[in-house]
Design a protein around this motif. Structure first.
Motif, PDB file in Angstrom:
ATOM      1  N   ARG A 213      51.251  34.521  36.994  1.00 55.08           N
ATOM      2  CA  ARG A 213      50.182  33.695  36.422  1.00 55.08           C
ATOM      3  C   ARG A 213      50.780  32.584  35.567  1.00 55.08           C
ATOM      4  O   ARG A 213      50.339  31.441  35.604  1.00 55.08           O
ATOM      5  CB  ARG A 213      49.232  34.551  35.579  1.00 55.08           C
ATOM      6  N   LEU A 214      51.828  32.948  34.806  1.00 60.05           N
ATOM      7  CA  LEU A 214      52.485  31.949  33.961  1.00 60.05           C
ATOM      8  C   LEU A 214      53.222  30.918  34.814  1.00 60.05           C
ATOM      9  O   LEU A 214      53.169  29.723  34.556  1.00 60.05           O
ATOM     10  CB  LEU A 214      53.508  32.635  33.044  1.00 60.05           C
ATOM     11  N   LYS A 215      53.896  31.426  35.836  1.00 54.66           N
ATOM     12  CA  LYS A 215      54.787  30.560  36.611  1.00 54.66           C
ATOM     13  C   LYS A 215      54.024  29.655  37.577  1.00 54.66           C
ATOM     14  O   LYS A 215      54.304  28.465  37.664  1.00 54.66           O
ATOM     15  CB  LYS A 215      55.765  31.454  37.388  1.00 54.66           C
ATOM     16  N   ARG A 216      53.083  30.217  38.304  1.00 50.07           N
ATOM     17  CA  ARG A 216      52.439  29.396  39.333  1.00 50.07           C
ATOM     18  C   ARG A 216      50.931  29.297  39.178  1.00 50.07           C
ATOM     19  O   ARG A 216      50.238  28.776  40.044  1.00 50.07           O
ATOM     20  CB  ARG A 216      52.784  29.931  40.727  1.00 50.07           C
ATOM     21  N   GLY A 217      50.442  29.816  38.059  1.00 49.68           N
ATOM     22  CA  GLY A 217      49.008  29.682  37.796  1.00 49.68           C
ATOM     23  C   GLY A 217      48.143  30.557  38.670  1.00 49.68           C
ATOM     24  O   GLY A 217      46.987  30.229  38.951  1.00 49.68           O
ATOM     25  N   THR A 218      48.694  31.666  39.136  1.00 50.44           N
ATOM     26  CA  THR A 218      47.909  32.611  39.955  1.00 50.44           C
ATOM     27  C   THR A 218      46.619  32.974  39.223  1.00 50.44           C
ATOM     28  O   THR A 218      46.643  33.311  38.039  1.00 50.44           O
ATOM     29  CB  THR A 218      48.737  33.896  40.206  1.00 50.44           C
ATOM     30  N   ARG A 219      45.507  32.890  39.929  1.00 46.93           N
ATOM     31  CA  ARG A 219      44.220  33.258  39.318  1.00 46.93           C
ATOM     32  C   ARG A 219      44.002  34.760  39.501  1.00 46.93           C
ATOM     33  O   ARG A 219      44.404  35.337  40.518  1.00 46.93           O
ATOM     34  CB  ARG A 219      43.072  32.494  39.981  1.00 46.93           C
ATOM     35  N   LEU A 220      43.348  35.367  38.524  1.00 43.54           N
ATOM     36  CA  LEU A 220      43.093  36.810  38.571  1.00 43.54           C
ATOM     37  C   LEU A 220      41.593  37.070  38.490  1.00 43.54           C
ATOM     38  O   LEU A 220      40.930  36.668  37.524  1.00 43.54           O
ATOM     39  CB  LEU A 220      43.802  37.514  37.401  1.00 43.54           C
ATOM     40  N   VAL A 221      41.070  37.752  39.500  1.00 38.46           N
ATOM     41  CA  VAL A 221      39.670  38.193  39.509  1.00 38.46           C
ATOM     42  C   VAL A 221      39.667  39.707  39.457  1.00 38.46           C
ATOM     43  O   VAL A 221      40.407  40.359  40.207  1.00 38.46           O
ATOM     44  CB  VAL A 221      38.937  37.702  40.778  1.00 38.46           C
ATOM     45  N   VAL A 222      38.880  40.275  38.568  1.00 42.85           N
ATOM     46  CA  VAL A 222      38.783  41.736  38.467  1.00 42.85           C
ATOM     47  C   VAL A 222      37.349  42.158  38.775  1.00 42.85           C
ATOM     48  O   VAL A 222      36.395  41.611  38.212  1.00 42.85           O
ATOM     49  CB  VAL A 222      39.216  42.229  37.067  1.00 42.85           C
ATOM     50  N   ILE A 223      37.227  43.121  39.671  1.00 43.27           N
ATOM     51  CA  ILE A 223      35.918  43.671  40.052  1.00 43.27           C
ATOM     52  C   ILE A 223      35.916  45.129  39.641  1.00 43.27           C
ATOM     53  O   ILE A 223      36.693  45.941  40.160  1.00 43.27           O
ATOM     54  CB  ILE A 223      35.699  43.526  41.578  1.00 43.27           C
ATOM     55  N   ASP A 224      35.100  45.474  38.660  1.00 42.32           N
ATOM     56  CA  ASP A 224      35.170  46.814  38.076  1.00 42.32           C
ATOM     57  C   ASP A 224      33.897  47.052  37.272  1.00 42.32           C
ATOM     58  O   ASP A 224      33.421  46.128  36.609  1.00 42.32           O
ATOM     59  CB  ASP A 224      36.405  46.883  37.143  1.00 42.32           C
ATOM     60  N   PRO A 225      33.354  48.263  37.284  1.00 46.28           N
ATOM     61  CA  PRO A 225      32.194  48.514  36.425  1.00 46.28           C
ATOM     62  C   PRO A 225      32.549  48.502  34.930  1.00 46.28           C
ATOM     63  O   PRO A 225      31.680  48.337  34.088  1.00 46.28           O
ATOM     64  CB  PRO A 225      31.731  49.925  36.822  1.00 46.28           C
ATOM     65  N   ARG A 226      33.827  48.689  34.634  1.00 48.76           N
ATOM     66  CA  ARG A 226      34.269  48.814  33.231  1.00 48.76           C
ATOM     67  C   ARG A 226      34.970  47.554  32.766  1.00 48.76           C
ATOM     68  O   ARG A 226      35.769  46.984  33.512  1.00 48.76           O
ATOM     69  CB  ARG A 226      35.306  49.932  33.125  1.00 48.76           C
ATOM     70  N   LEU A 227      34.747  47.194  31.527  1.00 50.62           N
ATOM     71  CA  LEU A 227      35.523  46.117  30.914  1.00 50.62           C
ATOM     72  C   LEU A 227      36.843  46.729  30.440  1.00 50.62           C
ATOM     73  O   LEU A 227      36.999  47.106  29.287  1.00 50.62           O
ATOM     74  CB  LEU A 227      34.757  45.502  29.740  1.00 50.62           C
ATOM     75  N   THR A 228      37.790  46.858  31.340  1.00 49.46           N
ATOM     76  CA  THR A 228      39.083  47.468  31.031  1.00 49.46           C
ATOM     77  C   THR A 228      40.004  46.431  30.389  1.00 49.46           C
ATOM     78  O   THR A 228      39.673  45.241  30.330  1.00 49.46           O
ATOM     79  CB  THR A 228      39.741  47.961  32.327  1.00 49.46           C
ATOM     80  N   ASP A 233      41.400  40.583  30.646  1.00 49.20           N
ATOM     81  CA  ASP A 233      42.476  39.611  30.779  1.00 49.20           C
ATOM     82  C   ASP A 233      42.251  38.654  31.951  1.00 49.20           C
ATOM     83  O   ASP A 233      43.054  37.758  32.178  1.00 49.20           O
ATOM     84  CB  ASP A 233      43.766  40.418  31.074  1.00 49.20           C
ATOM     85  N   ALA A 234      41.169  38.873  32.704  1.00 51.16           N
ATOM     86  CA  ALA A 234      41.015  38.175  33.990  1.00 51.16           C
ATOM     87  C   ALA A 234      40.474  36.756  33.805  1.00 51.16           C
ATOM     88  O   ALA A 234      39.821  36.446  32.810  1.00 51.16           O
ATOM     89  CB  ALA A 234      40.070  38.971  34.884  1.00 51.16           C
ATOM     90  N   VAL A 679      32.062  51.732  22.111  1.00 55.29           N
ATOM     91  CA  VAL A 679      32.751  50.555  22.651  1.00 55.29           C
ATOM     92  C   VAL A 679      31.689  49.555  23.124  1.00 55.29           C
ATOM     93  O   VAL A 679      31.020  49.791  24.130  1.00 55.29           O
ATOM     94  CB  VAL A 679      33.659  50.967  23.845  1.00 55.29           C
ATOM     95  N   PRO A 680      31.536  48.446  22.400  1.00 52.66           N
ATOM     96  CA  PRO A 680      30.489  47.484  22.793  1.00 52.66           C
ATOM     97  C   PRO A 680      30.674  46.960  24.215  1.00 52.66           C
ATOM     98  O   PRO A 680      29.700  46.602  24.870  1.00 52.66           O
ATOM     99  CB  PRO A 680      30.651  46.349  21.767  1.00 52.66           C
ATOM    100  N   GLY A 681      31.899  46.940  24.724  1.00 52.94           N
ATOM    101  CA  GLY A 681      32.128  46.439  26.085  1.00 52.94           C
ATOM    102  C   GLY A 681      31.813  47.453  27.166  1.00 52.94           C
ATOM    103  O   GLY A 681      31.832  47.120  28.362  1.00 52.94           O
ATOM    104  N   GLN A 682      31.516  48.679  26.772  1.00 49.25           N
ATOM    105  CA  GLN A 682      31.195  49.711  27.776  1.00 49.25           C
ATOM    106  C   GLN A 682      29.844  49.387  28.425  1.00 49.25           C
ATOM    107  O   GLN A 682      28.918  48.929  27.751  1.00 49.25           O
ATOM    108  CB  GLN A 682      31.155  51.089  27.083  1.00 49.25           C
ATOM    109  N   ARG A 683      29.740  49.613  29.705  1.00 49.90           N
ATOM    110  CA  ARG A 683      28.486  49.343  30.414  1.00 49.90           C
ATOM    111  C   ARG A 683      27.394  50.292  29.910  1.00 49.90           C
ATOM    112  O   ARG A 683      27.650  51.474  29.681  1.00 49.90           O
ATOM    113  CB  ARG A 683      28.748  49.587  31.904  1.00 49.90           C
TER     114      ARG A 683
END
Ligand code: SF4
Length: 911
Positions: A213-228, A233-234, A679-683
């Motif tokens: 991500r730092l080197k080439r700007g790779t984008r990160l998408v996270v699909i998850d029921p939880r805010l892990t 970081d996504a 945890v406020p971020g919990q679903r």
């Protein structure tokens, strides 16, 4: 509540001295691999000559290039023999376990298997294996069962981890092939993580992704029921409803087709079933808006993901337990693969679907065929394949149909259809769904043998007839395969302790006793590996993906020196990086990949008024499975030391549950008692609890007891991520802890959890009753140099015992709604003689239990949450780098960096 497992002190008859007696001294660094997750990091272990070893990352290993996460870095703390099983033990007529010899033990297994098969048939016998075993152990067990006992009832705890990926690969590719490599993550422009908290569960791979991500700007998408930590970081987080992952990918397939983003030439030339799959996708998700509504995510976010996917050729989609541990896991895998083959994004650099395995050798087990629905070496139960394996093994009694997968295997045990079981290297009384039922089933067996390296765990408490001492990490010698198909040597750097032996050796000895000496005549792990490699290439001619033919004749010295290598290795000169499907040919009969039309997604069991919450289960950053190894490390224990459940504050409030309260979780299958973390971020209406606590390290933290056993129809993997539960607050006004130099077992309180600490062990306690009675009893039992202090009015109780002037036991209990922090007094346990005025201060209440520094965020440098919060509060420009400079947090393994970023973001959001 579970009965406490016997304290270690009571097990000295089974275990041995605290260190390896014959550890080689002066030996240089040995190249081996980490025994934890599927990343498969290379480790340099340098024995210290006193039974321990210095551990560092192997800079030459292609999985980690010298890095280790917090768990790998702490491996050196886990090498003692205090918890080890060192001798075979057999149950006598009076029910007690007594030491026996290997010959007697092995005779007993052979006799039990022979008798059972004679009276009830081969399917009354089973073996239950582990993704922690070496490939050679797996190979031996699989061969014994499927070729010589005549049963395919050989399954593994990997069934609970990645079986849906196996089934998904086989449906789409015709083979269980992981197409890509970790290098694809370095070269991708978009990485999609589905149901994967890689920042915690595959930390070094995640660090590799961070670097990209730092080197080439790779984008990160996270699909998850939880805010892990990963989701936090996504670049884009899609908080999908539990069980609805396939909708996201069905919607993507529809959107790609409607927007002319398909690779039609690839679809036409290399695939089958597109029209049916697209029609099914349209039914599930006819538009972005419909998909978003069904999946529970914002339509604009979903559209942003679809645009990103369509516009990024170099896309890797990684998936893990969040996808696999589902009653529809195979469909979810299929829905992901559909989108990759529809766009031709497979078999090329920086792109492809990528299953991340959980365990260090789940892949090795798959290669061997150590699953009940595989035969061997990526061959299945077709007549020609059965015949081929029969001829190769010269097997007299081949299994001719699939055996029972893990959950069904334990149901058959409960029903009395399986009567003799050999468990190797796993703890199903904790890890299986409906763990209480699994524990009860084990107790009903006519014959139960367990190969283990620890002297006590929940499964060993299930009245085995025989327990066999296995080698542990640092003593084992063989191979493992990581998530990218890379086979690495796991090498011994410590001498085998006591009478511990390799598992493959024990299996071979049983084979010989059954009269098959020639088939089990291996003298070394190298012998087993060569045979495994030879079977993989036997009558292969390129028709099977798994082929180690180039390694089948390697001499012992070459096996000893073997460098990490990705399969296939069809010829000895094959050592380079490889990628499957580059030519668009797959392992289906016509060479084309198959699209899969997924069923409409739904959770196996819906919530209702009685069980209104969905319980999600998973791993935490600093523990591994049932903690028999990682639990020995004080710094790992300091991260999150008690079993807990994450709850959204708005779900907790109506139930009167506050942060830190004891909570009982109840499902239709069982109960657990854990600490509430708001945890406020919990679903909303969803809970998360970790899987690591057992009856051996907690009073009632076994989450497996709650989990339903509903399985995926293709993979047999249970839905461990979505069990309907209810919860209730327990009134535990007294909180505290006991620290001990030597573990004498938990105090008699309602709730306890054990954690390793510097200089001994700690028990974190909660109880409804004032502790005066048990503390007084304990004090008397501890001997003359013990005293207690009772200030009932203030609700404060203390106890201290000394041996030779040093603190041996220290107990604090107070009336408190929060967990009492022991960090203020912990150094006293490791200190020398305690001065008389310090003793008085301890008991008088003048010494505080600690300022509540909170959980350890940076395990490597021992930096607690409170110190980081203070540093952030004191520096408006605080950053990960500045925290590293002032506290050293995050400057070693980097596993805590996502958590540091999360804390920084939270402060920024507030200010
Ligand atoms: Fe071990 Fe950590 Fe590497 Fe996984 S990421 S193999 S736990 S060091």
């Amino acid at each position: 509540m579970n009965a406490p497992v016997p304290a270690q002190a009571a097990l000295t008859a089974l275990t041995g001295p605290a260190v390896h007696l014959a550890a080689p001294a002066g030996q240089g660094a040995v190249r081996t691999t980490c025994p934890y997750c599927g990343v498969g990091c290379g480790v340099l272990a340098t024995p210290d000559g006193a039974g321990g070893a210095a551990v560092a990352g192997d800079p030459e290993h292609p999985a980690n290039f010298g890095r280790l996460c917090s768990k790998g870095s702490a491996l050196g703390e886990t090498l003692g023999l205090g918890t080890r099983l060192l001798h075979p033990m057999m149950r006598g007529a009076d029910g007690s376990m007594a030491r026996t010899g290997w010959d007697t033990a092995l005779d007993r297994i052979a006799q039990a298997f022979e008798d059972t098969i004679e009276r009830h048939g081969p399917d009354a016998v089973a073996l239950y294996l582990s993704g922690q075993l070496l490939t050679e152990d797996y190979y031996a067990a699989n061969k014994l069962a499927k070729g010589f006992l005549g049963t395919a009832n050989v399954d593994t705890n990997s069934r609970l981890c990645m079986a849906s990926s196996v089934a998904g690969h086989r449906r789409a590719f015709g083979s269980d092939t992981v197409p890509g490599s970790y290098a694809d993550l370095d070269e991708a422009d978009l990485v999609v993580l589905v149901g994967s908290n890689a920042a915690w569960c595959h930390p070094i791979l995640y660090r590799r992704l961070e670097a990209a991500r730092l080197k080439r700007g790779t984008r990160l998408v996270v699909i998850d029921p939880r805010l892990t930590a990963t989701a936090d970081d996504a670049d884009l987080f899609l908080p999908v409803k539990p069980g609805k992952d396939a909708i996201v990918f069905a919607g993507l397939l529809t959107w790609l087709a409607d927007g002319d983003h398909l690779d039609e030439a690839y679809v036409a030339a290399h695939t089958r079933g597109f029209d049916e799959a697209l029609a099914a996708a349209r039914r599930l998700a006819p538009s972005v808006e419909a998909a978003a509504l069904e999946a529970g995510v914002a339509a604009e976010d979903l559209a942003a993901f679809y645009r990103l996917f369509a516009g990024t050729g170099r896309t890797v989609t990684c998936y893990s337990q969040g996808v696999n541990q589902s009653a529809q896991g195979t469909d979810k895998v299929g829905a992901i693969i559909n989108c990759h083959i529809a766009t031709g994004r497979i078999g090329r650099p920086g792109m492809g679907p990528f299953s991340l395995t959980g365990q260090p050798n789940a892949m090795g087990g798959r290669e061997v065929g150590g699953l009940a629905n595989q035969l061997a070496a990526h061959m299945n139960f077709t007549a020609p394949e059965i015949d081929r394996v029969r001829r190769f093994w010269q097997a007299p009694r081949m299994a001719e149909r699939e055996g029972l997968k893990a959950v069904q295997m334990f149901e058959a045990i409960a029903a009395g259809r399986i009567k003799a079981l050999w468990i190797l290297g796993t703890n199903p009384a904790v890890s299986l769904p409906r763990a209480d039922a699994a524990r009860d089933a084990l107790r009903r067996l006519d014959f139960l043998a367990i190969s283990e390296n620890v002297a006590t765990n929940d499964t060993l408490g299930c009245r085995p007839h025989l327990i066999l001492p296995a080698l542990a990490w640092g003593e084992k010698d063989g191979t493992v395969t990581n998530s990218e198909r890379r086979i690495s040597r796991q090498r011994a750097f410590l001498a085998p302790p006591g009478e511990a032996k390799p598992d493959w050796w024990a299996v071979a000895e049983v084979g010989r006793r059954l009269g098959f000496g020639e088939a089990f005549a291996w003298r070394s792990a190298a012998d087993v590996f060569r045979e495994h490699a030879a079977l993989s290439s036997f009558e292969n001619e390129g028709v099977r993906d798994f082929d180690l033919g180039g390694l089948k004749d390697m001499p012992d010295a070459a096996f000893d020196a073997m460098a990490p290598v990705q399969w296939p290795v069809r010829r000895p000169e094959d050592t380079g990086e490889k990628r499957f499907f580059a030519d668009g040919r797959f392992y289906t009969p016509d060479g084309r990949a198959r699209f899969v039309a997924p069923d409409p997604p739904a959770l196996a069991t819906a919530t209702d008024a009685e069980f209104p919450f969905i319980l999600n289960t998973g791993r935490i950053r600093d523990q591994w499975h049932t903690m028999t190894r990682s639990g020995l490390s004080p710094r790992l224990a300091a991260h999150l030391p008690v079993p807990f459940v994450e709850i959204h504050p708005d779900d907790a409030a109506p139930l009167g549950i506050g942060d830190g309260d004891a909570v009982r979780l109840v499902s239709i299958h069982g109960t657990a008692v854990v600490e509430a973390q708001l945890v406020p971020g919990q679903r909303r209406h969803n809970l998360f609890a970790p899987i690591h606590w057992s009856g051996a390290n907690s009073s009632a933290g076994r989450i497996g007891a709650l989990v339903a056993g509903t399985t995926d129809p293709f993979s047999g993997q249970p839905e461990s991520k979505a069990t309907p539960v209810r919860m209730e607050r327990l009134d535990m006004p007294f909180r505290g802890f006991v620290l001990m130099r030597r573990d004498i077992g938990p105090p008699p309180v309602a709730c306890w959890a054990r954690a390793a600490v510097e200089g001994g062990v700690g028990y974190i306690l909660a109880d409804p009753q004032p502790p005066r009675d048990w503390m007084t009893g304990w004090c008397a039992a501890l001997g003359a140099d013990a005293a207690d202090y009772d200030d009932a009015g203030a609700g404060r109780y203390r106890l201290a015992a000394f041996e030779g002037g040093r603190l041996a036991v220290l107990g604090f209990m107070e009336r408190s709604r929060q967990r009492l922090d022991w960090s203020g007094v912990l150094p006293l346990l490791a200190d020398g003689v305690i001065a008389p005025d310090q003793r008085r201060a301890l008991l008088s209440g003048r010494t505080e239990g600690g300022a509540g520094a909170g959980p350890l965020v940076c395990a490597c440098h021992g930096v607690p949450r409170a110190a980081i919060e203070a540093a952030i509060a004191g520096d408006p420009r605080a950053s990960v780098e500045s925290l590293g400079r002032c506290l050293k947090a995050g400057t070693n393994c980097g596993s805590c960096i996502p958590e540091l970023r999360r804390m920084l973001r939270q402060v920024m959001e507030v200010t």
